[in-house]
Scaffold this motif. Structure first.
Motif, PDB file in Angstrom:
ATOM      1  N   ARG A  61      -7.006   1.632  -6.144  1.00 56.87           N
ATOM      2  CA  ARG A  61      -5.646   2.251  -6.416  1.00 56.87           C
ATOM      3  C   ARG A  61      -5.039   1.494  -7.365  1.00 56.87           C
ATOM      4  O   ARG A  61      -4.466   1.832  -8.215  1.00 56.87           O
ATOM      5  CB  ARG A  61      -4.903   2.651  -5.191  1.00 56.87           C
ATOM      6  CG  ARG A  61      -3.557   3.163  -5.671  1.00 56.87           C
ATOM      7  CD  ARG A  61      -3.617   4.634  -6.191  1.00 56.87           C
ATOM      8  NE  ARG A  61      -2.619   5.379  -6.360  1.00 56.87           N
ATOM      9  CZ  ARG A  61      -2.289   6.020  -7.069  1.00 56.87           C
ATOM     10  NH1 ARG A  61      -2.953   6.622  -8.268  1.00 56.87           N
ATOM     11  NH2 ARG A  61      -0.848   6.615  -7.402  1.00 56.87           N
ATOM     12  N   GLU A  63      -8.672  -3.912   7.204  1.00 59.15           N
ATOM     13  CA  GLU A  63      -7.294  -3.165   7.394  1.00 59.15           C
ATOM     14  C   GLU A  63      -6.103  -3.776   6.984  1.00 59.15           C
ATOM     15  O   GLU A  63      -5.999  -5.028   7.739  1.00 59.15           O
ATOM     16  CB  GLU A  63      -6.985  -2.749   8.555  1.00 59.15           C
ATOM     17  CG  GLU A  63      -8.259  -1.457   8.998  1.00 59.15           C
ATOM     18  CD  GLU A  63      -8.180  -0.188   8.303  1.00 59.15           C
ATOM     19  OE1 GLU A  63      -6.904   0.171   8.373  1.00 59.15           O
ATOM     20  OE2 GLU A  63      -9.134   0.398   7.953  1.00 59.15           O
ATOM     21  N   ALA A 109       0.380  -1.373   5.627  1.00 55.28           N
ATOM     22  CA  ALA A 109       0.780  -0.414   4.546  1.00 55.28           C
ATOM     23  C   ALA A 109       1.924  -1.334   3.814  1.00 55.28           C
ATOM     24  O   ALA A 109       2.356  -1.003   2.847  1.00 55.28           O
ATOM     25  CB  ALA A 109       1.029   1.046   4.869  1.00 55.28           C
ATOM     26  N   ALA A 156       0.898  -1.090   0.033  1.00 56.25           N
ATOM     27  CA  ALA A 156       0.027  -0.073  -0.142  1.00 56.25           C
ATOM     28  C   ALA A 156       1.018   1.181  -0.033  1.00 56.25           C
ATOM     29  O   ALA A 156       0.480   2.198  -0.586  1.00 56.25           O
ATOM     30  CB  ALA A 156      -0.918   0.120   1.169  1.00 56.25           C
ATOM     31  N   ALA A 157       2.028   1.132   0.764  1.00 51.33           N
ATOM     32  CA  ALA A 157       2.844   2.474   0.666  1.00 51.33           C
ATOM     33  C   ALA A 157       3.393   2.553  -0.744  1.00 51.33           C
ATOM     34  O   ALA A 157       3.408   3.760  -1.035  1.00 51.33           O
ATOM     35  CB  ALA A 157       4.140   2.060   1.606  1.00 51.33           C
ATOM     36  N   SER A 169      -2.182   1.577   8.103  1.00 50.14           N
ATOM     37  CA  SER A 169      -3.010   0.619   7.474  1.00 50.14           C
ATOM     38  C   SER A 169      -4.242   1.217   6.434  1.00 50.14           C
ATOM     39  O   SER A 169      -4.233   2.295   6.605  1.00 50.14           O
ATOM     40  CB  SER A 169      -3.696  -0.243   8.512  1.00 50.14           C
ATOM     41  OG  SER A 169      -4.609   0.707   9.172  1.00 50.14           O
ATOM     42  N   VAL A 170      -4.384   0.459   5.500  1.00 53.85           N
ATOM     43  CA  VAL A 170      -5.051   0.626   4.373  1.00 53.85           C
ATOM     44  C   VAL A 170      -6.493  -0.217   4.223  1.00 53.85           C
ATOM     45  O   VAL A 170      -6.168  -1.413   4.564  1.00 53.85           O
ATOM     46  CB  VAL A 170      -4.590   0.925   3.134  1.00 53.85           C
ATOM     47  CG1 VAL A 170      -5.284   1.456   2.106  1.00 53.85           C
ATOM     48  CG2 VAL A 170      -3.147   1.915   3.534  1.00 53.85           C
ATOM     49  N   PHE A 176      -0.306   5.316  -0.428  1.00 49.88           N
ATOM     50  CA  PHE A 176      -0.878   5.420   0.795  1.00 49.88           C
ATOM     51  C   PHE A 176       0.354   5.774   1.982  1.00 49.88           C
ATOM     52  O   PHE A 176       1.440   5.152   2.055  1.00 49.88           O
ATOM     53  CB  PHE A 176      -1.595   4.272   1.234  1.00 49.88           C
ATOM     54  CG  PHE A 176      -2.814   3.808   0.239  1.00 49.88           C
ATOM     55  CD1 PHE A 176      -3.891   4.588   0.588  1.00 49.88           C
ATOM     56  CD2 PHE A 176      -2.543   3.047  -0.552  1.00 49.88           C
ATOM     57  CE1 PHE A 176      -4.870   4.272  -0.474  1.00 49.88           C
ATOM     58  CE2 PHE A 176      -3.849   2.667  -1.647  1.00 49.88           C
ATOM     59  CZ  PHE A 176      -4.856   3.811  -1.337  1.00 49.88           C
ATOM     60  N   THR A 177      -0.150   6.651   3.016  1.00 51.40           N
ATOM     61  CA  THR A 177       0.866   7.295   3.606  1.00 51.40           C
ATOM     62  C   THR A 177       0.490   6.699   5.179  1.00 51.40           C
ATOM     63  O   THR A 177       1.161   7.210   6.200  1.00 51.40           O
ATOM     64  CB  THR A 177       1.142   8.726   3.645  1.00 51.40           C
ATOM     65  OG1 THR A 177      -0.153   9.428   3.745  1.00 51.40           O
ATOM     66  CG2 THR A 177       1.579   9.023   2.495  1.00 51.40           C
ATOM     67  N   THR A 178      -0.593   6.303   5.461  1.00 47.35           N
ATOM     68  CA  THR A 178      -1.082   5.711   6.739  1.00 47.35           C
ATOM     69  C   THR A 178      -0.300   4.115   7.157  1.00 47.35           C
ATOM     70  O   THR A 178       0.112   3.573   6.118  1.00 47.35           O
ATOM     71  CB  THR A 178      -2.542   5.699   6.721  1.00 47.35           C
ATOM     72  OG1 THR A 178      -3.034   4.825   5.683  1.00 47.35           O
ATOM     73  CG2 THR A 178      -2.982   6.987   6.700  1.00 47.35           C
ATOM     74  N   ALA A 220      -9.438   0.228  -0.553  1.00 52.94           N
ATOM     75  CA  ALA A 220      -8.571   1.421  -1.341  1.00 52.94           C
ATOM     76  C   ALA A 220      -7.419   0.891  -1.963  1.00 52.94           C
ATOM     77  O   ALA A 220      -7.102   1.405  -3.071  1.00 52.94           O
ATOM     78  CB  ALA A 220      -8.101   2.343  -0.094  1.00 52.94           C
ATOM     79  N   ILE A 221      -6.888  -0.428  -1.322  1.00 53.76           N
ATOM     80  CA  ILE A 221      -5.747  -0.951  -2.158  1.00 53.76           C
ATOM     81  C   ILE A 221      -6.215  -1.285  -3.561  1.00 53.76           C
ATOM     82  O   ILE A 221      -5.470  -1.171  -4.556  1.00 53.76           O
ATOM     83  CB  ILE A 221      -5.007  -2.097  -1.224  1.00 53.76           C
ATOM     84  CG1 ILE A 221      -4.572  -1.741  -0.139  1.00 53.76           C
ATOM     85  CG2 ILE A 221      -3.971  -2.739  -2.049  1.00 53.76           C
ATOM     86  CD1 ILE A 221      -3.789  -2.385   0.991  1.00 53.76           C
TER      87      ILE A 221
END
Length: 188
Positions: free
Chosen positions: A90, A158, A161, A72-73, A81-82, A77-79, A86-87
């Protein structure tokens, strides 16, 4: 704790294939499950349940698929967990494809040198268990041997990331620099 910087993925075409596997080598899901048993690959309870569901199908045509792993990073994504949704959104936006359900067990059969401690989430449409729980697959080596396990496949699940997710890299993927050039010629 500071995280190591991740290379940001701009397009599926910019990510080299990590591994190519062959799908369509078994007549049905039972033959696939028997092959896992024959080579000593463990199958967790949730994974076993979805392999037995009618929604779990194997392709009748032998074909090679190119797989990539991204976090995810790396998808931007910068959090910490995602959500799974959303993953997936994207990844699809960038040109990756979700894997066929057969990908998890086939990867398990074709990836015997998996390092200890590696857990690879299969980016796939979830399959419902008999009780209606949505499950996706994970190809893992937790140190006690090679295993195929199921995990929460709900849209709001969740995911760390830094977890690696396996997607299919399509031959049609367009490099990011070509996408930017094409966008420059689009009408406003």
């Amino acid at each position: 704790m500071a995280r190591a910087p991740h290379a940001l993925v701009r397009s599926a075409a910019d990510v080299p294939a990590w591994k190519t596997i062959t799908l369509g080598t078994f007549a049905n899901s039972f033959a696939l499950r028997n092959a896992l048993d024959a080579v000593g690959c463990n199958v967790g309870g949730l994974a076993a349940e979805i392999l037995a569901r009618p929604a779990f199908v194997v392709t009748s045509t032998k074909n090679d698929v190119r797989l990539v792993t991204v976090s995810a990073a790396e998808l931007g994504f910068t959090t910490d967990s995602v959500t799974l949704a959303a993953i997936y959104a994207r990844a699809i936006e960038l040109g990756f494809e979700l894997a066929a359900p057969e990908t998890g067990p086939q990867l398990r059969l074709q990836y015997f040198d998996q390092p200890i401690g590696e857990f690879l989430i299969i980016g796939m449409e979830p399959i419902k268990t008999w009780s209606g729980e949505l499950v996706i697959l994970n190809v893992a080596n937790g140190g006690a041997g090679l295993i195929l396990i199921g995990q929460d496949g709900k849209a709001d699940a969740e995911i760390s990331a830094t977890s690696r997710v396996v997607f299919v890299r399509s031959d049609e993927a367009v490099p990011a620099d070509q996408l930017e050039k094409a966008a420059a010629f689009m009408p406003p």
